[in-house]
Design a protein around this motif. Structure first.
Motif, PDB file in Angstrom:
ATOM      1  N   MET A  55      35.669  26.972  62.400  1.00  0.00           N
ATOM      2  CA  MET A  55      36.140  25.943  61.394  1.00  0.00           C
ATOM      3  C   MET A  55      36.593  26.930  59.940  1.00  0.00           C
ATOM      4  O   MET A  55      37.547  26.534  59.132  1.00  0.00           O
ATOM      5  N   HIS A  56      35.707  27.772  59.598  1.00  0.00           N
ATOM      6  CA  HIS A  56      35.801  28.621  58.358  1.00  0.00           C
ATOM      7  C   HIS A  56      37.146  29.238  58.562  1.00  0.00           C
ATOM      8  O   HIS A  56      37.945  28.996  57.414  1.00  0.00           O
ATOM      9  N   LEU A  57      37.256  29.780  59.796  1.00  0.00           N
ATOM     10  CA  LEU A  57      38.527  30.788  59.933  1.00  0.00           C
ATOM     11  C   LEU A  57      39.880  29.906  59.835  1.00  0.00           C
ATOM     12  O   LEU A  57      40.442  30.280  59.100  1.00  0.00           O
ATOM     13  N   MET A  58      39.575  28.846  60.387  1.00  0.00           N
ATOM     14  CA  MET A  58      40.813  27.634  60.315  1.00  0.00           C
ATOM     15  C   MET A  58      41.189  27.407  59.198  1.00  0.00           C
ATOM     16  O   MET A  58      42.327  27.368  58.592  1.00  0.00           O
ATOM     17  N   SER A  59      39.994  27.281  58.367  1.00  0.00           N
ATOM     18  CA  SER A  59      40.402  26.590  56.629  1.00  0.00           C
ATOM     19  C   SER A  59      40.970  27.692  56.058  1.00  0.00           C
ATOM     20  O   SER A  59      42.028  27.536  55.256  1.00  0.00           O
ATOM     21  N   ALA A  60      40.547  28.954  56.179  1.00  0.00           N
ATOM     22  CA  ALA A  60      40.903  30.187  55.557  1.00  0.00           C
ATOM     23  C   ALA A  60      42.340  30.269  56.043  1.00  0.00           C
ATOM     24  O   ALA A  60      43.273  30.725  55.141  1.00  0.00           O
ATOM     25  N   ARG A  61      42.686  30.122  57.035  1.00  0.00           N
ATOM     26  CA  ARG A  61      44.165  30.462  57.625  1.00  0.00           C
ATOM     27  C   ARG A  61      44.883  29.405  56.938  1.00  0.00           C
ATOM     28  O   ARG A  61      46.212  29.681  56.532  1.00  0.00           O
ATOM     29  N   THR A  62      44.510  28.112  56.960  1.00  0.00           N
ATOM     30  CA  THR A  62      45.468  26.912  56.605  1.00  0.00           C
ATOM     31  C   THR A  62      45.411  27.474  55.172  1.00  0.00           C
ATOM     32  O   THR A  62      46.705  26.995  54.494  1.00  0.00           O
ATOM     33  N   LEU A  63      44.525  27.620  54.257  1.00  0.00           N
ATOM     34  CA  LEU A  63      44.707  27.932  52.888  1.00  0.00           C
ATOM     35  C   LEU A  63      45.699  29.023  52.837  1.00  0.00           C
ATOM     36  O   LEU A  63      46.444  28.937  51.575  1.00  0.00           O
ATOM     37  N   SER A  64      45.431  30.162  53.557  1.00  0.00           N
ATOM     38  CA  SER A  64      46.402  31.277  53.292  1.00  0.00           C
ATOM     39  C   SER A  64      47.890  30.710  53.428  1.00  0.00           C
ATOM     40  O   SER A  64      48.833  31.213  52.838  1.00  0.00           O
ATOM     41  N   ALA A  65      47.915  29.992  54.565  1.00  0.00           N
ATOM     42  CA  ALA A  65      49.322  29.531  54.863  1.00  0.00           C
ATOM     43  C   ALA A  65      50.111  28.710  53.912  1.00  0.00           C
ATOM     44  O   ALA A  65      51.258  28.719  53.430  1.00  0.00           O
ATOM     45  N   THR A  66      49.396  27.718  53.372  1.00  0.00           N
ATOM     46  CA  THR A  66      49.698  27.012  52.181  1.00  0.00           C
ATOM     47  C   THR A  66      50.036  27.576  51.048  1.00  0.00           C
ATOM     48  O   THR A  66      51.279  27.408  50.376  1.00  0.00           O
TER      49      THR A  66
END
Length: 463
Positions: free
Chosen positions: A1-12
């Protein structure tokens, strides 16, 4: 979950930064800015999110039409490209080969009888390479060969053999891609972009001339490394367990499928001597193979065999690649990169070759799709070739030779993912990294040696 959130934030964050960056150059008009934003945004989403690559590509292409950066007909031209029709035809061809029984017979022939473990690995090497001419996707070839791995591991319960063969088969599938123009859809996109940017092309025979020897050499090196990294001498020398194989004469379906396949290969190899392009040959072959009475595959089954997501991805990627070219975005990017690099028309070939090799071999680490890598990197590279006075054909092929290597992480190749998705995978990501630590440098050295010993003397000299 944290990895997904980090990736989403990075992409944004990267998307916001990209949107700001494309507004900075003063000498770019709106269509070029939009093309850079659409393509750059797609690349960020390909790398950092789990969204379907095809969905991202189609959405990016549609956005260009919506903001009037390209004409509406660009979407139709993408779907009507000969690349798209060639991919459709070759998927039907692969399904027909499997349905007729020829694929199973080839599997039995590859496995053989009464051979040693080491001998089996070399037989696999020589048997898998021809599939690059018959099945146009690495995932398709992996699907066909997965039952062979299961049969081998069921007949012989040695976990070391399961690991070695489980690594060898997808590695050979990936590295043999360069052998054939139809080995991957990315090769067809390459030819399309090459024709549009330079009015030059690479036909089926030329690609095979340059790619087949190199691909075979790469596969032989891989077989040697896997055999010595994961098997000891005693295991390599012992006899492999017997595998039940098909026998008897070819069936009528096998004869018909084989005849069509040979005719298609013959027409592809002699493309310059008749009026039929490779896409036309592929589609005609698909029609014959699904023809009532004559064919070996029902039309409905042929349609189901086509990876329509891949087809749409290729069509949309062509729209993105062509937009970079037609709007002048690619030209601006490569001009900026050239000014920063210090390279000029008098630069020797070696640093350029080393740069192409390094770029190609690392591209899979940040862009997992073969086609996405070509669409992203090839237009700027071809414009760079024009600026430096390099052969566009040589740049296009050498870039593909590097980009076809993707054996560092399982996610880098669908073939690797298919073999790792087994209920009890025979190898781990660590095993793949262990192989890649030796194979990637060996592949780079092979590319440089192939250039100076063979390619530069057969029409692939950079200058």
């Amino acid at each position: 979950m944290h990895l997904m959130s980090a990736r989403t934030l990075s992409a944004t964050g990267l998307l916001v930064a990209l949107a700001f960056a494309v507004t900075l150059p003063e000498d770019l008009d709106w269509p070029a800015r939009a093309a850079m934003l659409a393509f750059g945004g797609a690349a960020i989403l390909w790398v950092l999110t789990g969204l379907s690559a095809a969905y991202v590509a189609v959405a990016a292409a549609v956005s260009l039409v919506a903001v009037r950066a390209v004409e509406q007909r660009a979407l139709i031209e993408g779907l009507g490209s000969k690349v798209v029709w060639l991919v459709i035809g070759t998927f039907v061809l692969g399904a027909a080969v499997e349905k007729s029984g020829l694929a199973g017979r080839l599997t039995a022939l590859i496995a053989g009888r009464g051979t040693s473990v080491g001998g089996l690995m070399w037989r696999l090497t020589l048997g898998i390479v021809p599939l690059a001419f018959l099945i146009p996707s690495t995932s398709g070839r992996a699907t066909v060969l997965l039952p062979l791995h299961r049969s081998l591991t069921e007949a012989d319960d040695d976990p070391r053999l399961a690991k070695a063969i489980g690594l060898l088969i997808p590695a050979l599938i990936v590295l043999s891609t360069i052998c054939s123009l139809t080995g991957a859809g990315s090769h067809l996109v390459t030819v399309d972009l090459l024709e549009r940017l330079s009015d030059q092309s690479i036909d089926f025979g030329q690609w095979m001339l340059w790619g087949l020897p190199f691909g075979v050499a790469a596969c032989l090196i891989t077989t040697f490394l896997i055999g010595h990294l994961f098997l000891d001498a005693e295991t390599r020398a012992r006899q492999v367990a017997e595998i039940e194989a098909s026998s008897g004469p070819l069936s009528a379906k096998e004869w018909r499928a084989g005849a069509v396949v040979l005719a298609m290969l013959g027409l592809w190899l002699t493309e310059g001597y008749h009026p039929f392009g490779i896409a036309t040959v592929a589609v005609v072959g698909a029609v014959i193979l699904t023809m009532p009475v004559v064919g070996v595959l029902d039309w409905e089954d042929g349609v189901k065999a086509v990876n329509w997501s891949l087809v749409l991805f290729i069509a949309a990627s062509l729209v993105l690649g062509r937009a970079l070219i037609s709007t002048g975005a690619a030209k601006w990017l490569i001009g900026s990169a050239l000014s920063a690099s210090g390279l000029g028309s008098d630069s020797p070939p070696l640093p350029i070759l080393l740069g192409l090799t390094a770029l190609g071999l690392t591209a899979h680490l940040y862009m997992v799709s073969h086609t996405a890598r070509v669409v992203a990197l090839l237009p700027p590279l071809l414009l760079l070739a024009d600026k430096l006075g390099l052969s566009p054909v040589a740049v296009a092929f050498l870039a593909n030779a590097g980009m076809d290597y993707c054996l560092t992480l399982p996610v880098s190749s669908k073939a690797l993912l298919i073999f790792q998705s087994e209920e009890r995978p025979a190898w781990t990501s660590t095993d793949l990294l262990k192989l890649g630590a030796l194979l990637a440098p060996a592949y780079a050295v092979l590319m440089i040696a192939a250039y100076y010993v063979f390619w530069s003397h057969t029409g692939l000299a950079l200058r």
